[in-house]
Scaffold this motif. Structure first.
Motif, PDB file in Angstrom:
ATOM      1  N   TRP A  42      45.440  43.097  35.888  1.00 37.68           N
ATOM      2  CA  TRP A  42      44.658  44.014  35.069  1.00 37.68           C
ATOM      3  C   TRP A  42      43.213  43.523  35.048  1.00 37.68           C
ATOM      4  O   TRP A  42      42.953  42.320  35.088  1.00 37.68           O
ATOM      5  CB  TRP A  42      45.196  44.066  33.636  1.00 37.68           C
ATOM      6  CG  TRP A  42      46.692  44.219  33.560  1.00 37.68           C
ATOM      7  CD1 TRP A  42      47.624  43.239  33.743  1.00 37.68           C
ATOM      8  CD2 TRP A  42      47.420  45.421  33.285  1.00 37.68           C
ATOM      9  NE1 TRP A  42      48.892  43.757  33.601  1.00 37.68           N
ATOM     10  CE2 TRP A  42      48.813  45.095  33.320  1.00 37.68           C
ATOM     11  CE3 TRP A  42      47.059  46.737  32.997  1.00 37.68           C
ATOM     12  CZ2 TRP A  42      49.805  46.023  33.087  1.00 37.68           C
ATOM     13  CZ3 TRP A  42      48.050  47.670  32.761  1.00 37.68           C
ATOM     14  CH2 TRP A  42      49.404  47.314  32.805  1.00 37.68           C
ATOM     15  N   ASP A  43      42.268  44.468  34.982  1.00 33.53           N
ATOM     16  CA  ASP A  43      40.863  44.059  34.950  1.00 33.53           C
ATOM     17  C   ASP A  43      40.443  43.734  33.518  1.00 33.53           C
ATOM     18  O   ASP A  43      41.247  43.787  32.579  1.00 33.53           O
ATOM     19  CB  ASP A  43      39.964  45.130  35.570  1.00 33.53           C
ATOM     20  CG  ASP A  43      40.008  46.457  34.805  1.00 33.53           C
ATOM     21  OD1 ASP A  43      40.320  46.445  33.594  1.00 33.53           O
ATOM     22  OD2 ASP A  43      39.728  47.504  35.417  1.00 33.53           O
ATOM     23  N   ARG A  97      34.329  40.855  34.866  1.00 28.93           N
ATOM     24  CA  ARG A  97      34.559  39.578  35.530  1.00 28.93           C
ATOM     25  C   ARG A  97      35.979  39.049  35.317  1.00 28.93           C
ATOM     26  O   ARG A  97      36.588  38.473  36.208  1.00 28.93           O
ATOM     27  CB  ARG A  97      33.557  38.542  34.998  1.00 28.93           C
ATOM     28  CG  ARG A  97      33.597  37.210  35.723  1.00 28.93           C
ATOM     29  CD  ARG A  97      32.763  36.166  34.975  1.00 28.93           C
ATOM     30  NE  ARG A  97      31.392  36.599  34.736  1.00 28.93           N
ATOM     31  CZ  ARG A  97      30.412  36.475  35.616  1.00 28.93           C
ATOM     32  NH1 ARG A  97      30.658  35.944  36.812  1.00 28.93           N
ATOM     33  NH2 ARG A  97      29.200  36.873  35.334  1.00 28.93           N
ATOM     34  N   ASN A  98      36.536  39.239  34.134  1.00 26.21           N
ATOM     35  CA  ASN A  98      37.821  38.639  33.801  1.00 26.21           C
ATOM     36  C   ASN A  98      38.980  39.330  34.505  1.00 26.21           C
ATOM     37  O   ASN A  98      38.951  40.548  34.736  1.00 26.21           O
ATOM     38  CB  ASN A  98      38.057  38.666  32.288  1.00 26.21           C
ATOM     39  CG  ASN A  98      37.224  37.619  31.570  1.00 26.21           C
ATOM     40  OD1 ASN A  98      36.704  36.700  32.193  1.00 26.21           O
ATOM     41  ND2 ASN A  98      37.079  37.751  30.270  1.00 26.21           N
ATOM     42  N   ILE A 367      35.156  29.215  39.167  1.00 25.60           N
ATOM     43  CA  ILE A 367      35.593  28.865  37.820  1.00 25.60           C
ATOM     44  C   ILE A 367      35.055  29.912  36.857  1.00 25.60           C
ATOM     45  O   ILE A 367      33.852  30.186  36.819  1.00 25.60           O
ATOM     46  CB  ILE A 367      35.097  27.457  37.435  1.00 25.60           C
ATOM     47  CG1 ILE A 367      35.601  26.428  38.463  1.00 25.60           C
ATOM     48  CG2 ILE A 367      35.561  27.074  36.034  1.00 25.60           C
ATOM     49  CD1 ILE A 367      34.912  25.100  38.384  1.00 25.60           C
ATOM     50  N   GLN A 368      35.935  30.497  36.068  1.00 29.88           N
ATOM     51  CA  GLN A 368      35.566  31.579  35.177  1.00 29.88           C
ATOM     52  C   GLN A 368      34.748  31.072  33.988  1.00 29.88           C
ATOM     53  O   GLN A 368      34.952  29.967  33.488  1.00 29.88           O
ATOM     54  CB  GLN A 368      36.819  32.267  34.646  1.00 29.88           C
ATOM     55  CG  GLN A 368      37.610  33.019  35.705  1.00 29.88           C
ATOM     56  CD  GLN A 368      36.865  34.221  36.239  1.00 29.88           C
ATOM     57  OE1 GLN A 368      36.169  34.143  37.250  1.00 29.88           O
ATOM     58  NE2 GLN A 368      36.989  35.342  35.572  1.00 29.88           N
ATOM     59  N   GLY A 369      33.826  31.900  33.529  1.00 27.21           N
ATOM     60  CA  GLY A 369      33.129  31.622  32.289  1.00 27.21           C
ATOM     61  C   GLY A 369      34.051  31.902  31.110  1.00 27.21           C
ATOM     62  O   GLY A 369      34.901  32.791  31.169  1.00 27.21           O
ATOM     63  N   GLU A 438      29.640  41.311  30.798  1.00 26.73           N
ATOM     64  CA  GLU A 438      30.242  40.976  32.087  1.00 26.73           C
ATOM     65  C   GLU A 438      31.721  40.633  31.957  1.00 26.73           C
ATOM     66  O   GLU A 438      32.509  40.903  32.864  1.00 26.73           O
ATOM     67  CB  GLU A 438      29.497  39.801  32.719  1.00 26.73           C
ATOM     68  CG  GLU A 438      28.087  40.133  33.166  1.00 26.73           C
ATOM     69  CD  GLU A 438      27.391  38.939  33.795  1.00 26.73           C
ATOM     70  OE1 GLU A 438      27.942  37.818  33.676  1.00 26.73           O
ATOM     71  OE2 GLU A 438      26.328  39.125  34.406  1.00 26.73           O
ATOM     72  N   SER A 439      32.118  40.039  30.832  1.00 25.22           N
ATOM     73  CA  SER A 439      33.497  39.591  30.682  1.00 25.22           C
ATOM     74  C   SER A 439      34.455  40.747  30.487  1.00 25.22           C
ATOM     75  O   SER A 439      35.587  40.713  30.974  1.00 25.22           O
ATOM     76  CB  SER A 439      33.606  38.619  29.493  1.00 25.22           C
ATOM     77  OG  SER A 439      32.815  37.484  29.706  1.00 25.22           O
TER      78      SER A 439
END
Length: 569
Positions: A42-43, A97-98, A367-369, A438-439
């Motif tokens: 899932w986005d 982004r996530n 690496i995710q924020g 963005e997240s």
């Protein structure tokens, strides 16, 4: 399961029917156990993007009252792998982004956000996308319990948040107040301040990304759950709750609500993808459960008892914002034939993917924020406490105007000041609207950085900056390269690049054409009897990939250094 008893059935026929029904049930159970898990992606907005059905490996871990890890290894040419890696494409399409994964098997559901993603080119030539996830319990580590969640960070009275009651009710209510502070934008800007609807959408729980299962105060009494006292002064919810959960033998349940599921409670109106938090008593330790026994007498059932922001529009100065540079003038040294050098203004050393590029093996990790808000503080800004005490003394001394009554300013100061000290200007938090946008809708909320004790000072601004820097999204590359193919490693003008020079590289099989540029953070020179010397550079910050023990030792070294600076020893 039993077969219907028909008139005229003999005992033998009834037994045979029951036996046959049991065998059919066993077959169905065996087939169910062989069914593969349903793994869906899932986005960041909670929209379904695909089903993973070609993975090389899947491993997902549940941990009691903590965040377990998840792992997927997918062929890099699979459409789900291409979607995960194409972060820029997701951002362009509004998918954020996530990345969220849900894994359903035998009624259980594991869900969590992507922690990092790595492209690995292995010895056999295969290119694999390795994706690591953290269980949704990780969300609970990103809620700070404010002293007063109904007031802005500048004014936090009383000094300490305190709530007494049943452990389940008290912990869930404490969490709910922090979730409400996040979702309703009481004292912060919404993700899109220019959208009028975003200012009021937080008041509608049907649009919340995190929901807390409601429980009444009396239900804890009826269920025999232990009482507790929740006390916090800007501490993390997980840190406060963990000893209480252990003491009361309670379990936190985190489950994503998806369309088609039964509502988590009667009347619940939730959006697809909402994370529902609940606390359940699976132990029964204090209400009666099995705590031992033997093979002959069975389990012994026992009951345990007790005997006794900164400004919201200034996040660009706190979080990292990258902007393109239009000036593309090349350094003059690049025009000198035979000169080996690199220039930080326009680093030209690039290792592209191919058969003859010098890259032996490679490992790219994105690496995710994490988190969209950072808080710090603990003590009031300079002059505030002094002003409070001076005001209390002045008002107390007014008693001297009454004949025969001495000035009571000192008494009032001793009795009243402790209640008001460090309640005004003692805390500050800043939200990065850019990172929030963005997240996406599904994201971690808030972290606390203890790099500065006094709010609204230069050190607090540096602490906020450090907090955003530590949780920023980043890319780390690990390459094993053949020296001189075509770039050579060396110092003092004998190589094209060396430690801390900026170079670029391309992930193996990356069809997007993206090239990642960062500093060479480490260089390893290795050889043995059968192999010549080989350089292995690490490009980018890979600190998040270190072993936990190594990270813990680095933190201990920082504490010892601070103590030494203070002159303790």
């Amino acid at each position: 399961m039993t077969a219907p008893v028909l008139e005229g059935d003999t005992l033998l026929e009834r037994c045979e029917a029951i036996w046959q029904a049991t065998r059919e049930q066993e077959k169905r159970e065996a087939l169910r156990r062989l069914e593969p898990p349903l793994t869906r992606l899932w986005d960041g907005e909670g929209n379904w993007q695909g089903e993973v059905a070609a993975e090389y490996l899947g491993r997902f871990e549940w941990v009691s009252n903590d965040a377990g890890s998840g792992l997927l290894e997918i062929p890099f040419d699979h459409y789900t792998a291409r979607w995960i890696w194409d972060e820029q494409g997701r951002m362009t399409r509004g998918e954020k982004r996530n990345v969220l994964v849900t894994v359903d098997k035998d009624g259980a559901r594991w869900s969590g956000l992507m922690e990092d993603v790595t492209v690995e080119k292995r010895d056999d030539g295969t290119v694999v996308l390795v994706v690591r996830f953290l269980h949704d319990y990780e969300f609970l580590k990103w809620y700070t319990i404010w002293s007063n969640p109904f007031l802005p960070d500048f004014l936090q009275f009383p000094r300490i948040f305190m709530l007494a009651g049943g452990a389940r009710w008290a912990l869930l209510l404490t969490l709910f107040l922090q979730v409400m502070r996040e979702q309703t934008y009481l004292w912060s800007l919404p993700d899109d301040p220019l959208d009028p609807a975003s200012w009021t959408s937080g008041l509608d729980m049907s649009n919340w990304s995190v929901a807390v299962t409601p429980h009444s105060f009396m239900s804890d009494l009826e269920d025999g759950i232990l009482w507790c006292l929740v006390a916090s002064r800007w501490q993390n919810w997980h840190d406060v709750a963990k000893p209480i959960l252990e003491d009361a033998e309670l379990s936190v349940v985190c489950r994503r609500y998806l369309d088609g599921d039964e509502p988590p409670w009667e009347g619940a109106n939730l959006r697809n993808g909402c994370l529902v938090i609940d606390i359940v008593d699976k132990s029964g330790y204090y209400t009666g459960t099995a705590n031992g026994g033997n093979l002959w007498d069975g389990l012994a059932r026992t009951v345990a008892n007790f005997t006794d922001g900164g400004p919201d529009d200034g996040d660009e100065y706190i979080d990292t914002v990258e902007s393109p540079i239009d000036d593309t003038v090349m350094p003059a040294d690049y025009s000198v034939p035979g000169k080996k050098s690199t220039d930080k203004l326009a680093p030209y050393v690039s290792f592209l993917e191919g058969e003859e590029t010098g890259v032996q093996t490679s490992r790219f990790t994105r690496i995710q924020g994490k988190g969209i808000q950072v808080g710090c503080g603990g003590s009031s800004m300079p002059g505030v406490n002094e002003g409070i005490r001076a005001t209390i003394n002045m008002i107390g001394d007014l008693s001297a105007m009454v004949p025969g009554v001495p000035p009571l300013g000192g008494v009032a100061d001793a009795l009243i000041s402790p209640m008001f000290m460090d309640t005004v200007g003692a805390w500050m938090s800043v939200k990065s609207t850019k990172r929030a946008q963005e997240s996406g809708w599904i994201r971690y909320f808030e972290s606390f950085h203890d790099g500065a004790n006094q709010a609204y000072t230069l050190s607090s601004l540096m602490a906020l900056r450090a907090g955003f820097w530590a949780t920023r999204p980043r890319v780390a590359h690990e390459l094993s390269i053949a020296d001189g193919s075509p770039w050579s490693v060396g110092d003092q003008g004998r190589g094209h690049f060396f430690l801390d020079d900026r170079i670029s590289a391309q992930a193996p099989g990356d069809w997007t054409g993206g090239v990642h540029v960062d500093r060479v953070r480490s260089l390893t020179l290795a050889w043995d009897r059968d192999n010549p010397a080989e350089w292995m550079p690490v490009i980018g910050d890979n600190s998040a990939l270190k072993e936990p023990a190594q990270r813990a030792m680095e933190k201990l070294e920082g504490v010892l250094s601070a103590i030494h600076t203070l002159g303790v020893f």
